[in-house]
Design an enzyme around this catalytic site. Sequence first.
Site, PDB file in Angstrom:
ATOM      1  N   ARG A  73      35.410  45.149  46.940  1.00 29.69           N
ATOM      2  CA  ARG A  73      34.424  45.075  48.025  1.00 29.69           C
ATOM      3  C   ARG A  73      34.856  45.721  49.283  1.00 29.69           C
ATOM      4  NH1 ARG A  73      33.619  40.436  49.468  1.00 29.69           N
ATOM      5  NH2 ARG A  73      34.938  39.242  48.081  1.00 29.69           N
ATOM      6  N   TYR A 201      31.989  49.943  42.792  1.00 30.26           N
ATOM      7  CA  TYR A 201      32.639  48.748  42.247  1.00 30.26           C
ATOM      8  C   TYR A 201      31.552  47.527  42.281  1.00 30.26           C
ATOM      9  CZ  TYR A 201      35.104  44.461  42.608  1.00 30.26           C
ATOM     10  OH  TYR A 201      35.703  43.010  42.543  1.00 30.26           O
ATOM     11  N   LYS A 210      26.361  39.892  44.533  1.00 27.57           N
ATOM     12  CA  LYS A 210      26.577  39.443  45.648  1.00 27.57           C
ATOM     13  C   LYS A 210      25.382  39.738  46.668  1.00 27.57           C
ATOM     14  CE  LYS A 210      30.133  37.115  44.950  1.00 27.57           C
ATOM     15  NZ  LYS A 210      31.268  37.532  44.316  1.00 27.57           N
ATOM     16  N   HIS A 230      27.990  30.657  46.670  1.00 31.68           N
ATOM     17  CA  HIS A 230      29.286  31.257  45.913  1.00 31.68           C
ATOM     18  C   HIS A 230      30.035  30.151  45.126  1.00 31.68           C
ATOM     19  CE1 HIS A 230      32.888  33.908  46.190  1.00 31.68           C
ATOM     20  NE2 HIS A 230      32.350  34.320  45.178  1.00 31.68           N
ATOM     21  N   SER A 252      36.749  34.283  46.901  1.00 27.64           N
ATOM     22  CA  SER A 252      36.670  35.320  45.942  1.00 27.64           C
ATOM     23  C   SER A 252      38.492  35.191  45.499  1.00 27.64           C
ATOM     24  CB  SER A 252      36.407  36.844  46.550  1.00 27.64           C
ATOM     25  OG  SER A 252      35.291  36.630  46.784  1.00 27.64           O
ATOM     26  N   ALA A 253      38.612  35.231  44.062  1.00 26.29           N
ATOM     27  CA  ALA A 253      39.773  35.265  43.463  1.00 26.29           C
ATOM     28  C   ALA A 253      40.733  33.989  43.852  1.00 26.29           C
ATOM     29  CB  ALA A 253      40.707  36.376  43.655  1.00 26.29           C
ATOM     30  N   CYS A 254      39.840  32.819  43.967  1.00 22.56           N
ATOM     31  CA  CYS A 254      40.727  31.668  44.154  1.00 22.56           C
ATOM     32  C   CYS A 254      40.545  30.675  43.079  1.00 22.56           C
ATOM     33  CB  CYS A 254      40.148  31.070  45.487  1.00 22.56           C
ATOM     34  SG  CYS A 254      41.000  31.949  46.676  1.00 22.56           S
ATOM     35  N   GLY A 255      39.897  31.004  42.157  1.00 24.75           N
ATOM     36  CA  GLY A 255      39.709  30.063  40.824  1.00 24.75           C
ATOM     37  C   GLY A 255      38.597  29.630  40.382  1.00 24.75           C
ATOM     38  N   LYS A 256      37.353  30.318  40.510  1.00 23.84           N
ATOM     39  CA  LYS A 256      36.098  29.599  40.140  1.00 23.84           C
ATOM     40  C   LYS A 256      36.240  29.979  38.677  1.00 23.84           C
ATOM     41  CE  LYS A 256      33.755  31.977  43.013  1.00 23.84           C
ATOM     42  NZ  LYS A 256      34.767  32.630  43.565  1.00 23.84           N
ATOM     43  N   ASP A 281      30.324  31.972  39.259  1.00 21.03           N
ATOM     44  CA  ASP A 281      30.337  32.620  40.813  1.00 21.03           C
ATOM     45  C   ASP A 281      29.316  32.531  41.559  1.00 21.03           C
ATOM     46  OD1 ASP A 281      32.079  34.593  42.039  1.00 21.03           O
ATOM     47  OD2 ASP A 281      30.178  36.009  41.985  1.00 21.03           O
ATOM     48  N   SER A 370      41.613  44.229  39.173  1.00 22.35           N
ATOM     49  CA  SER A 370      41.026  44.799  37.925  1.00 22.35           C
ATOM     50  C   SER A 370      40.096  43.756  37.220  1.00 22.35           C
ATOM     51  CB  SER A 370      42.071  45.080  36.702  1.00 22.35           C
ATOM     52  OG  SER A 370      42.871  44.105  36.468  1.00 22.35           O
ATOM     53  N   ARG A 371      39.146  43.953  36.533  1.00 19.43           N
ATOM     54  CA  ARG A 371      37.977  42.986  36.131  1.00 19.43           C
ATOM     55  C   ARG A 371      37.501  43.147  34.736  1.00 19.43           C
ATOM     56  NH1 ARG A 371      35.755  38.932  40.168  1.00 19.43           N
ATOM     57  NH2 ARG A 371      37.219  39.498  42.132  1.00 19.43           N
ATOM     58  N   GLY A 496      44.519  23.928  33.299  1.00 21.30           N
ATOM     59  CA  GLY A 496      43.950  22.781  32.636  1.00 21.30           C
ATOM     60  C   GLY A 496      43.960  21.350  33.463  1.00 21.30           C
ATOM     61  N   ASP A 497      45.197  21.515  34.045  1.00 19.74           N
ATOM     62  CA  ASP A 497      45.372  20.067  34.752  1.00 19.74           C
ATOM     63  C   ASP A 497      44.540  19.765  35.848  1.00 19.74           C
ATOM     64  OD1 ASP A 497      47.671  18.964  33.187  1.00 19.74           O
ATOM     65  OD2 ASP A 497      48.870  21.004  33.587  1.00 19.74           O
ATOM     66  N   ASN A 498      43.665  20.826  36.290  1.00 18.10           N
ATOM     67  CA  ASN A 498      42.763  20.500  37.310  1.00 18.10           C
ATOM     68  C   ASN A 498      41.731  19.308  36.829  1.00 18.10           C
ATOM     69  OD1 ASN A 498      44.113  22.198  39.106  1.00 18.10           O
ATOM     70  ND2 ASN A 498      42.733  23.751  38.440  1.00 18.10           N
TER      71      ASN A 498
HETATM   72  P1  GTP Z   1      35.935  35.865  42.067  1.00 20.78           P
HETATM   73  O1  GTP Z   1      35.519  36.505  40.708  1.00 20.78           O
HETATM   74  O2  GTP Z   1      36.492  37.077  42.848  1.00 20.78           O
HETATM   75  O3  GTP Z   1      35.072  35.152  42.841  1.00 20.78           O
HETATM   76  O4  GTP Z   1      37.274  34.910  41.727  1.00 20.78           O
HETATM   77  P2  GTP Z   1      37.285  33.540  41.195  1.00 20.78           P
HETATM   78  O5  GTP Z   1      37.012  32.140  42.223  1.00 20.78           O
HETATM   79  O6  GTP Z   1      36.432  33.292  40.003  1.00 20.78           O
HETATM   80  O7  GTP Z   1      38.873  33.385  40.569  1.00 20.78           O
HETATM   81  P3  GTP Z   1      39.591  33.454  39.199  1.00 20.78           P
HETATM   82  O8  GTP Z   1      39.202  32.259  38.472  1.00 20.78           O
HETATM   83  O9  GTP Z   1      39.135  34.650  38.762  1.00 20.78           O
HETATM   84  O10 GTP Z   1      41.187  33.273  39.767  1.00 20.78           O
HETATM   85  C1  GTP Z   1      41.757  34.146  40.353  1.00 20.78           C
HETATM   86  C2  GTP Z   1      43.537  33.965  40.462  1.00 20.78           C
HETATM   87  O11 GTP Z   1      43.641  32.654  40.807  1.00 20.78           O
HETATM   88  C3  GTP Z   1      43.880  34.363  39.098  1.00 20.78           C
HETATM   89  O12 GTP Z   1      44.932  35.044  39.295  1.00 20.78           O
HETATM   90  C4  GTP Z   1      44.085  33.063  38.561  1.00 20.78           C
HETATM   91  O13 GTP Z   1      45.309  33.042  37.752  1.00 20.78           O
HETATM   92  C5  GTP Z   1      44.492  32.134  39.685  1.00 20.78           C
HETATM   93  N1  GTP Z   1      44.153  30.611  39.863  1.00 20.78           N
HETATM   94  C6  GTP Z   1      43.029  30.208  38.969  1.00 20.78           C
HETATM   95  N2  GTP Z   1      43.250  28.834  39.144  1.00 20.78           N
HETATM   96  C7  GTP Z   1      44.476  28.518  39.624  1.00 20.78           C
HETATM   97  C8  GTP Z   1      45.243  27.365  39.481  1.00 20.78           C
HETATM   98  O14 GTP Z   1      44.425  26.285  39.451  1.00 20.78           O
HETATM   99  N3  GTP Z   1      46.261  27.535  40.206  1.00 20.78           N
HETATM  100  C9  GTP Z   1      46.874  28.427  40.389  1.00 20.78           C
HETATM  101  N4  GTP Z   1      48.106  28.288  41.017  1.00 20.78           N
HETATM  102  N5  GTP Z   1      46.191  29.803  40.228  1.00 20.78           N
HETATM  103  C10 GTP Z   1      45.135  29.739  39.799  1.00 20.78           C
HETATM  104  C1  SPV Z   2      34.084  38.229  44.597  1.00 18.88           C
HETATM  105  O1  SPV Z   2      34.604  39.278  45.149  1.00 18.88           O
HETATM  106  O2  SPV Z   2      33.653  37.339  44.861  1.00 18.88           O
HETATM  107  C2  SPV Z   2      33.572  38.521  43.145  1.00 18.88           C
HETATM  108  C3  SPV Z   2      33.506  39.895  42.689  1.00 18.88           C
HETATM  109  O3  SPV Z   2      33.008  37.773  42.385  1.00 18.88           O
HETATM  110  S1  SPV Z   2      32.336  40.932  43.236  1.00 18.88           S
HETATM  111  O4  SPV Z   2      31.305  40.965  42.356  1.00 18.88           O
HETATM  112  O5  SPV Z   2      32.831  42.236  43.736  1.00 18.88           O
HETATM  113  O6  SPV Z   2      31.637  40.311  44.589  1.00 18.88           O
HETATM  114 MN    MN Z   3      33.038  35.860  43.614  1.00 22.89          MN
END
Ligand code: GTP
Ligand code: SPV
Ligand code: MN
Length: 586
Positions: A73, A201, A210, A230, A252-256, A281, A370-371, A496-498
Amino acid sequence: MTATTSQLASLNQWIEEVARLTRPDRIHWCDGGDAENQALIARMLEDGTLLRLNQETHPNSYLHRSHPDDVARVEHLTFVCTAKRDDAGPNNHWMEPAIAREQMRGLFEGCMRGRTMYVVPYCMGPIDSPLSRCGVEITDSPYVVANMRIMTRMGEAALKRIEREGGFVKGLHSIGELNPDRRFIMHFPEELEIQSFGSGYGGNALLGKKCHALRIASHQARGEGWLAEHMLILGIENPRGEKHYIAAAFPSACGKTNLAMLIPPRGYVRDGWKITTIGDDICWMRPGPDGRLYAINPEAGFFGVAPGTSEKSNPNALASLQKNAIFTNVAVTDDNQPWWEGLDKRAPATDWKGNAFDPASGNPAAHPNSRFTVSARQCPSWSPMAEDPRGVPISAIVFGGRRASLVPLVFEARDWTHGVLIGAAMGSETTAAATGAVGVMRRDPMAMKPFCGYNFADYFNHWLSFDKAGANLPKVFHVNWFRKGESGDFLWPGFGDNMRVLEWMLKRVEGKAGSIETPIGHLPKIEDVNLDGVELTPEAREKLFDYDREGWAHELASIGEYLDEYGARMPEALRDEQRRTATALG
Ligand code: GTP
Ligand code: SPV
Ligand code: MN
């Protein structure tokens, strides 16, 4: 040239208008069927937009390599164009609507010459749900069409609903020349309209996601008394068969995706605990007749981060990806299977740009953002409740960020207003999901910084407004899976431990666990969290389960400064809550 197939005059008119502007060679109205999809894929294989992956290991799965400058994005090129600048707020880039439209007109002029214009009717949410909303995306990218077919309810059924309702969100998209200097993602929330140019993208181009389901929908939701967030949505079932649903907002990319598909530790599975997936998401929720918040996942698929996804971290995601998946910017092995960092020990042969992979280069083989795109129904933990037109009742809302320091594993808000403050104060280190520096701490309220279609001050006020007579609101929690120790390693095993943290939340929801009251909220008593089989160092036990009063006093001061950036528009109730917490910290 115009094969008009809609019963809705306003839709036909708009299509004709756009065609006059963009000058496509052909117009194709998408029905969403199999034959159409197969024909699109065949065309994309022919022109190289898609590459066939190993069809024995990954039937009907394909790889797309994007332009190397178009991999995430672009927040600096994303605008919310409201009539009044203040309505977009300091949280958005703003442009005057007339100027934005003029600028976009110039870009769209003749841009589809030689191309097919696809008309993509889609429904966000179950096709028969009153909570769902529809849109039509016009695009010249078959890759976008193929992704929209997976991510939304796309085609004939959506068009029927649109014709019945008469209204829809208008999305106009062209990949243009993929020139980063000619790239804009414009939102006109007051006209329910999106215009996106110059990117293929995900979040920039799959306009249902989004752009519609968050930026436009959040604006619409404010007017109609609901929330567009979100957030993932998961179901959790205890050994007695009782079910709860939890919605969680992480940036984004923080574990959802990972939390939404969690497989509990062995002991939990043995005892009969179960996690099911509603969404990974986006979450739309509104109060039901009993005062509880009911949520739907407006999407039908997952557009997930590939790197880090493995048999160990997220087996459900891997199982979902066995067939019918589109991979974008991953690497491939010598036998043409998709590969990314963290998947397994195999060596990739080709990197995401299509070059022979050189491990000595120090660069990752797959792009960090990458997705994969895949239907939610292919996920082993997918819940049929995702199709329930009423939505699912939410028992807990969870906020969380990527915080290497300060923030403990989990704490609970005192009440709704405190919960809104905790959400508003969320901070997180930036990731590869958006272009720009990675690892920089920024405020990302409710994980909506890039996605709220209006002024954050008004947004927080809207959140506060749900606390009223007759409401039966979820408990609010904050988590941090990403706390690091002195050595720089994560202190909590995560994934999993979450489950252990989710279980504590449920105990709190059901009134079955006490807590330690602190100025930042309720912390768990460590003995109330099931840590059987988890090895935690003394440093981890302290940092995950305690709070640093001095550090938090600084944090609250910084939160106060952040809220002040919104001036008098910031709700007084939220400023009061911040002052109360700051005072308690001394
Ligand atoms: P968007 O699709 O961008 O919205 O991302 P998302 O929030 O769905 O994140 P996603 O679950 O894809 O995780 C993103 C990254 O965080 C990956 O590299 C995961 O391996 C890592 N991650 C997810 N959960 C955990 C966790 O509990 N601990 C750690 N250390 N890393 C995690
Ligand atoms: C994010 O960035 O929060 C995503 C991927 O879920 S995107 O569809 O590009 O927004
Ligand atoms: Mn997202």
